[in-house]
Design a protein around this motif. Structure first.
Motif, mmCIF file in Angstrom:
data_model
loop_
_atom_site.group_PDB
_atom_site.id
_atom_site.type_symbol
_atom_site.label_atom_id
_atom_site.label_comp_id
_atom_site.label_asym_id
_atom_site.label_seq_id
_atom_site.Cartn_x
_atom_site.Cartn_y
_atom_site.Cartn_z
ATOM 1 N N GLU A 7 -6.571 -10.246 -20.511
ATOM 2 C CA GLU A 7 -5.688 -10.817 -19.502
ATOM 3 C C GLU A 7 -6.479 -10.920 -18.208
ATOM 4 O O GLU A 7 -6.968 -9.908 -17.701
ATOM 5 N N LEU A 8 -6.619 -12.108 -17.679
ATOM 6 C CA LEU A 8 -7.313 -12.333 -16.419
ATOM 7 C C LEU A 8 -6.261 -12.367 -15.315
ATOM 8 O O LEU A 8 -5.436 -13.282 -15.267
ATOM 9 N N LEU A 9 -6.261 -11.361 -14.459
ATOM 10 C CA LEU A 9 -5.226 -11.221 -13.448
ATOM 11 C C LEU A 9 -5.609 -11.834 -12.105
ATOM 12 O O LEU A 9 -4.772 -11.930 -11.203
ATOM 13 N N THR A 10 -6.857 -12.211 -11.945
ATOM 14 C CA THR A 10 -7.334 -12.895 -10.743
ATOM 15 C C THR A 10 -8.139 -14.094 -11.195
ATOM 16 O O THR A 10 -8.325 -14.314 -12.393
ATOM 17 N N ASP A 11 -8.658 -14.834 -10.233
ATOM 18 C CA ASP A 11 -9.536 -15.931 -10.605
ATOM 19 C C ASP A 11 -10.785 -15.358 -11.272
ATOM 20 O O ASP A 11 -11.022 -14.153 -11.234
ATOM 21 N N GLY A 12 -11.544 -16.195 -11.886
ATOM 22 C CA GLY A 12 -12.729 -15.737 -12.604
ATOM 23 C C GLY A 12 -13.953 -15.556 -11.735
ATOM 24 O O GLY A 12 -15.051 -15.444 -12.247
ATOM 25 N N GLU A 13 -13.763 -15.534 -10.432
ATOM 26 C CA GLU A 13 -14.892 -15.363 -9.520
ATOM 27 C C GLU A 13 -15.449 -13.946 -9.625
ATOM 28 O O GLU A 13 -15.144 -13.205 -10.544
ATOM 29 N N ASN A 14 -16.237 -13.553 -8.642
ATOM 30 C CA ASN A 14 -16.789 -12.196 -8.608
ATOM 31 C C ASN A 14 -15.669 -11.166 -8.636
ATOM 32 O O ASN A 14 -14.591 -11.389 -8.090
ATOM 33 N N VAL A 17 -10.286 -9.078 -11.910
ATOM 34 C CA VAL A 17 -9.423 -8.006 -12.403
ATOM 35 C C VAL A 17 -8.925 -8.449 -13.780
ATOM 36 O O VAL A 17 -8.302 -9.506 -13.918
ATOM 37 N N VAL A 18 -9.240 -7.658 -14.799
ATOM 38 C CA VAL A 18 -8.906 -8.000 -16.186
ATOM 39 C C VAL A 18 -8.296 -6.792 -16.897
ATOM 40 O O VAL A 18 -8.548 -5.649 -16.529
ATOM 41 N N ARG A 19 -7.485 -7.086 -17.911
ATOM 42 C CA ARG A 19 -6.957 -6.009 -18.743
ATOM 43 C C ARG A 19 -7.392 -6.272 -20.177
ATOM 44 O O ARG A 19 -7.169 -7.340 -20.727
ATOM 45 N N LEU A 20 -8.024 -5.281 -20.757
ATOM 46 C CA LEU A 20 -8.490 -5.363 -22.140
ATOM 47 C C LEU A 20 -7.343 -5.064 -23.092
ATOM 48 O O LEU A 20 -6.393 -4.359 -22.720
ATOM 49 N N PRO A 21 -7.419 -5.565 -24.301
ATOM 50 C CA PRO A 21 -6.374 -5.297 -25.282
ATOM 51 C C PRO A 21 -6.191 -3.794 -25.503
ATOM 52 O O PRO A 21 -7.172 -3.041 -25.563
ATOM 53 N N GLY A 22 -4.952 -3.373 -25.563
ATOM 54 C CA GLY A 22 -4.652 -1.980 -25.841
ATOM 55 C C GLY A 22 -4.755 -1.064 -24.636
ATOM 56 O O GLY A 22 -4.527 0.139 -24.756
ATOM 57 N N ARG A 23 -5.082 -1.607 -23.495
ATOM 58 C CA ARG A 23 -5.213 -0.785 -22.291
ATOM 59 C C ARG A 23 -3.976 -0.974 -21.426
ATOM 60 O O ARG A 23 -3.495 -2.080 -21.251
ATOM 61 N N ARG A 24 -3.489 0.115 -20.873
ATOM 62 C CA ARG A 24 -2.306 0.053 -20.011
ATOM 63 C C ARG A 24 -2.658 -0.535 -18.646
ATOM 64 O O ARG A 24 -1.919 -1.337 -18.097
ATOM 65 N N PHE A 25 -3.786 -0.105 -18.108
ATOM 66 C CA PHE A 25 -4.174 -0.539 -16.771
ATOM 67 C C PHE A 25 -5.390 -1.454 -16.823
ATOM 68 O O PHE A 25 -6.300 -1.255 -17.615
ATOM 69 N N PRO A 26 -5.399 -2.445 -15.938
ATOM 70 C CA PRO A 26 -6.547 -3.337 -15.841
ATOM 71 C C PRO A 26 -7.748 -2.631 -15.231
ATOM 72 O O PRO A 26 -7.645 -1.519 -14.714
ATOM 73 N N GLY A 27 -8.863 -3.304 -15.247
ATOM 74 C CA GLY A 27 -10.077 -2.831 -14.609
ATOM 75 C C GLY A 27 -10.673 -3.950 -13.775
ATOM 76 O O GLY A 27 -10.146 -5.060 -13.739
ATOM 77 N N VAL A 28 -11.763 -3.654 -13.111
ATOM 78 C CA VAL A 28 -12.461 -4.644 -12.295
ATOM 79 C C VAL A 28 -13.793 -4.930 -12.965
ATOM 80 O O VAL A 28 -14.582 -4.020 -13.217
ATOM 81 N N LEU A 29 -14.028 -6.186 -13.238
ATOM 82 C CA LEU A 29 -15.287 -6.611 -13.837
ATOM 83 C C LEU A 29 -16.256 -6.919 -12.710
ATOM 84 O O LEU A 29 -16.023 -7.830 -11.918
ATOM 85 N N HIS A 82 1.295 -9.048 -10.402
ATOM 86 C CA HIS A 82 1.710 -9.074 -11.810
ATOM 87 C C HIS A 82 2.670 -7.942 -12.168
ATOM 88 O O HIS A 82 2.910 -7.689 -13.350
ATOM 89 N N GLU A 83 3.170 -7.279 -11.121
ATOM 90 C CA GLU A 83 4.157 -6.200 -11.285
ATOM 91 C C GLU A 83 3.682 -5.098 -12.247
ATOM 92 O O GLU A 83 4.412 -4.668 -13.136
ATOM 93 N N ILE A 84 2.447 -4.687 -12.041
ATOM 94 C CA ILE A 84 1.857 -3.600 -12.813
ATOM 95 C C ILE A 84 1.700 -2.416 -11.883
ATOM 96 O O ILE A 84 1.165 -2.558 -10.786
#
Length: 88
Positions: A7-14, A17-29, A82-84
């Motif tokens: 799940e890409l929660l922001t634009d794909g720039e630098n 913020v993404v959430r991987l499958p099976g993860r409750r919370f997103p991370g920062v790439l 995204h109300e997370i």
């Protein structure tokens, strides 16, 4: 190499913020060059401390803190949009 949908929660720039499958919370790439710059900034703080240059260390630390604050703000904004709930 695995291919997964994220799940890409922001634009794909630098610093996306993404959430991987099976993860409750997103991370920062963080791109590799950005990670390298952040590491270099921290190394400057350490080096200035080792040499007793506390004013220089504080200045470098402020740069690192500003970078991390910007990342955290981008993360918090994406979660709010995204109300997370935040994990902290």
């Amino acid at each position: 190499m695995d291919h997964v949908e994220t799940e890409l929660l922001t634009d794909g720039e630098n610093d996306a913020v993404v959430r991987l499958p099976g993860r409750r919370f997103p991370g920062v790439l963080i791109r590799g060059d950005s990670l390298h710059m952040l590491r270099s900034d921290v190394a400057e703080v350490v080096e200035a401390c080792e040499r007793g240059r506390l004013a220089e260390a504080a200045e470098s630390a402020d740069i690192v803190l500003g970078s991390l604050d910007a990342l955290l703000t981008r993360y918090a904004t994406a979660l709010e949009l995204h109300e997370i709930e935040r994990p902290y």
